[in-house]
Design an enzyme around this catalytic site. Structure first.
Site, PDB file in Angstrom:
ATOM      1  NE  ARG A 129      -6.314   0.051  10.838  1.00 54.51           N
ATOM      2  CZ  ARG A 129      -5.313  -0.120  10.293  1.00 54.51           C
ATOM      3  NH1 ARG A 129      -4.221   0.501  10.132  1.00 54.51           N
ATOM      4  NH2 ARG A 129      -5.008  -1.206   9.647  1.00 54.51           N
TER       5      ARG A 129
ATOM      6  NE  ARG B  76      -2.250  -8.195   7.832  1.00 51.61           N
ATOM      7  CZ  ARG B  76      -2.636  -8.606   8.983  1.00 51.61           C
ATOM      8  NH1 ARG B  76      -3.559  -9.691   9.092  1.00 51.61           N
ATOM      9  NH2 ARG B  76      -2.643  -7.688  10.001  1.00 51.61           N
TER      10      ARG B  76
ATOM     11  CE  LYS C 138      -0.133  -0.341   4.748  1.00 49.50           C
ATOM     12  NZ  LYS C 138      -0.856  -0.953   6.148  1.00 49.50           N
TER      13      LYS C 138
ATOM     14  CE1 TYR D  30      10.371  32.271   2.299  1.00 48.96           C
ATOM     15  CE2 TYR D  30      10.589  29.994   2.328  1.00 48.96           C
ATOM     16  CZ  TYR D  30      10.126  31.159   1.668  1.00 48.96           C
ATOM     17  OH  TYR D  30      10.015  31.078   0.288  1.00 48.96           O
TER      18      TYR D  30
ATOM     19  CB  CYS E 160      12.878  26.393   1.249  1.00 53.25           C
ATOM     20  SG  CYS E 160      13.625  27.684   2.255  1.00 53.25           S
ATOM     21  CG  MET E 161       7.628  23.843  -1.877  1.00 54.75           C
ATOM     22  SD  MET E 161       6.370  24.490  -2.808  1.00 54.75           S
ATOM     23  CE  MET E 161       5.694  25.375  -1.535  1.00 54.75           C
ATOM     24  CG  ASP E 162      10.870  24.099  -4.569  1.00 55.11           C
ATOM     25  OD1 ASP E 162      10.049  23.278  -4.858  1.00 55.11           O
ATOM     26  OD2 ASP E 162      10.618  25.313  -4.421  1.00 55.11           O
TER      27      ASP E 162
ATOM     28  CG  HIS F 296      -3.583  -4.574  11.748  1.00 51.43           C
ATOM     29  ND1 HIS F 296      -2.546  -5.180  11.190  1.00 51.43           N
ATOM     30  CD2 HIS F 296      -3.511  -2.927  11.796  1.00 51.43           C
ATOM     31  CE1 HIS F 296      -1.482  -4.216  11.037  1.00 51.43           C
ATOM     32  NE2 HIS F 296      -2.166  -2.993  11.365  1.00 51.43           N
TER      33      HIS F 296
HETATM   34  C1  LIG Z   1      -0.005  -1.890   6.956  1.00 48.22           C
HETATM   35  C2  LIG Z   1      -0.421  -3.089   7.245  1.00 48.22           C
HETATM   36  C3  LIG Z   1       0.442  -4.206   7.582  1.00 48.22           C
HETATM   37  C4  LIG Z   1       1.790  -4.363   7.563  1.00 48.22           C
HETATM   38  O1  LIG Z   1       2.454  -3.452   8.755  1.00 48.22           O
HETATM   39  P1  LIG Z   1       3.725  -3.277   8.905  1.00 48.22           P
HETATM   40  O2  LIG Z   1       3.970  -2.734  10.401  1.00 48.22           O
HETATM   41  O3  LIG Z   1       4.410  -2.583   7.636  1.00 48.22           O
HETATM   42  O4  LIG Z   1       4.590  -4.669   8.708  1.00 48.22           O
HETATM   43  C5  LIG Z   1      -0.339  -5.437   7.734  1.00 48.22           C
HETATM   44  N1  LIG Z   1      -1.561  -5.495   7.763  1.00 48.22           N
HETATM   45  C6  LIG Z   1      -2.540  -4.430   7.735  1.00 48.22           C
HETATM   46  C7  LIG Z   1      -4.097  -4.591   7.988  1.00 48.22           C
HETATM   47  C8  LIG Z   1      -1.932  -3.290   7.653  1.00 48.22           C
HETATM   48  O5  LIG Z   1      -2.703  -2.134   7.373  1.00 48.22           O
END
Ligand SMILES: *Cc1c(COP(=O)(O)O)cnc(C)c1O
Length: 394
Positions: free
Chosen positions: A146, A232, A48, A282, A329-331, A176
């Site tokens: 969550r 995961r 992701k 700045y 700064c931005m750049d 999770h």
């Molecule tokens: C992002 C995420 C992971 C991976 O987590 P890490 O800490 O990067 O290993 C696994 N499961 C879910 C549901 C996540 O949102």
């Protein structure tokens, strides 16, 4: 990685700043994890947020070639990019889909997380009208607070999907962890107890989803009990385990096993000499005490280089750590170049990575910016080109 640092030619794409991603390192990290898991545990690598800033498509290809079972995304838009690039491995969408997205999930052949009956019904209807059955993974909230069906309601949801819905295959079930990276493992144990109680209750009713998963990187590293049919991980496979507490019963440490795949560089655009009392950037937050050299780097918060590094962060220049002067700064970002009287425009500063013996890890940048490594990596902007090593594909 320093020995292989490729300093790209100054072209319009790579003049200012670039990220180098070593896909061979991603593959090596996958292999290193594989070796430490039970043989029948497969890897769902989370890709992701543009593969944590490393580049979604290139990383996904490298990961599948290195033997991961599937790819974890957060949005169907990410799955669409992968399918367009003809990546046809399993893609699990780990975040719940929105009303109206069910047909897309089916069309993209994604394995969606299911957290409510409404999502399940919409997906089943979309699958039936496409003339197929869609595998889904039910997400259970065992304490993360969550997404996910609360565990006391989970058995009912799973059984109802299993018994009532044509069109879905109950392929997986997952939870999770809220704090698997913290030294105190008691809440992780508590979440696993709740998850196991649910799995037992389902097994008693004859329901045993094939792909059970719970472990993010921290849990996969630390707790044997957390690795189920699938793990995961994300951050570990990118080689950024510096913030994960040690300890646990699995007996191995991320830092001993994984290496960072990403480094970030920026070029010096100009160098100047300040006199006592001259200020930098700045709001004049840095004032020179005497004659000082300042190098101006072609990177800024517009590239995702965190603004909170103003007057406190560091970069590597000529193999040494040197402090940032004044506001980012931005750049542009200004750094102390007093120790390098002959420094010239075009030389390369390293923001994340190695120069010679010196290393500045993403966790070091994060500490100085008040950010987690995840936020630093995913914050690297789309203006920064990603250059890939370890493959001829980009
Ligand atoms: C992002 C995420 C992971 C991976 O987590 P890490 O800490 O990067 O290993 C696994 N499961 C879910 C549901 C996540 O949102």
């Amino acid at each position: 990685m320093s020995s292989r640092l490729t300093v790209p030619p100054v072209t319009s794409d790579t003049a200012r700043t670039w990220v180098e991603v070593d896909l061979g390192r991603i593959a090596a990290n996958v292999g290193a994890l594989r070796k430490r898991l039970p043989d029948d545990t497969s890897i769902l690598m989370t890709v992701k947020a543009d593969a944590y800033g490393h580049g979604l498509v290139a990383v996904s290809r490298a990961a599948l070639e290195a033997g991961v079972w599937g790819l974890g995304v957060a949005a169907l838009s990410e799955a669409r990019i992968l399918r367009r690039e003809r990546i046809d491995g399993p893609i699990v969408c780990l975040m719940p889909i929105l009303p109206g997205e069910a047909a897309d999930a089916v069309a993209l052949d994604v394995v969606p997380a299911v957290t409510t009956w409404e999502q399940a019904e919409a997906l089943a209807a979309a699958a039936r009208s496409a003339g197929r059955r869609l595998p889904v993974h039910v997400e259970v909230d065992t304490g993360m607070g969550r997404a996910g069906v609360r565990d006391e309601d989970a058995a009912a949801l799973v059984l109802r999907i299993h018994n009532e819905l044509q069109g879905l295959i109950l392929d997986g079930i997952f939870t999770h962890f809220a704090s698997a990276d913290e030294a105190d493992s008691s809440f992780t144990e508590h979440q696993l107890d709740r998850f196991d109680a649910l799995l037992e209750a389902l097994a008693d009713r004859g329901v045993r989803p094939a792909r059970v998963h719970a472990a993010n990187s921290a849990a996969a590293l630390r707790f044997r009990r957390a690795a189920r049919a699938v793990v995961r991980p994300g951050i570990a496979l990118y080689g950024a385990t510096g913030e994960i507490a040690t300890g646990g019963d699995a007996g191995w440490r991320g830092d001993d096993v994984f290496e960072p795949a990403l480094s970030w560089h920026a070029r010096v655009v100009t160098v100047k000499t300040l006199a006592a009392g001259d200020a930098v950037s700045y709001h004049r937050r840095y004032v020179a005490a005497g004659a000082e050299r300042i190098a101006v780097l072609a990177v800024g918060y517009g590239d995702g280089w965190p603004f909170p590094l103003s007057n406190r962060g560091h970069v590597l220049l000529r193999g040494r750590s040197t402090p940032i002067r004044g506001a980012v700064c931005m750049d542009l970002t200004m750094v102390d170049a007093t120790p390098f009287p002959d420094l010239e425009a075009g030389e390369v500063a390293t923001l994340i990575g190695r120069q010679g013996e010196e290393r500045q890890g993403v966790e070091d940048v994060g500490r100085e910016a008040g950010l987690m490594s995840y936020a630093v990596l995913t914050g690297i902007g789309s203006r920064v080109p990603r250059l890939y090593l370890g493959t001829d594909r980009t």
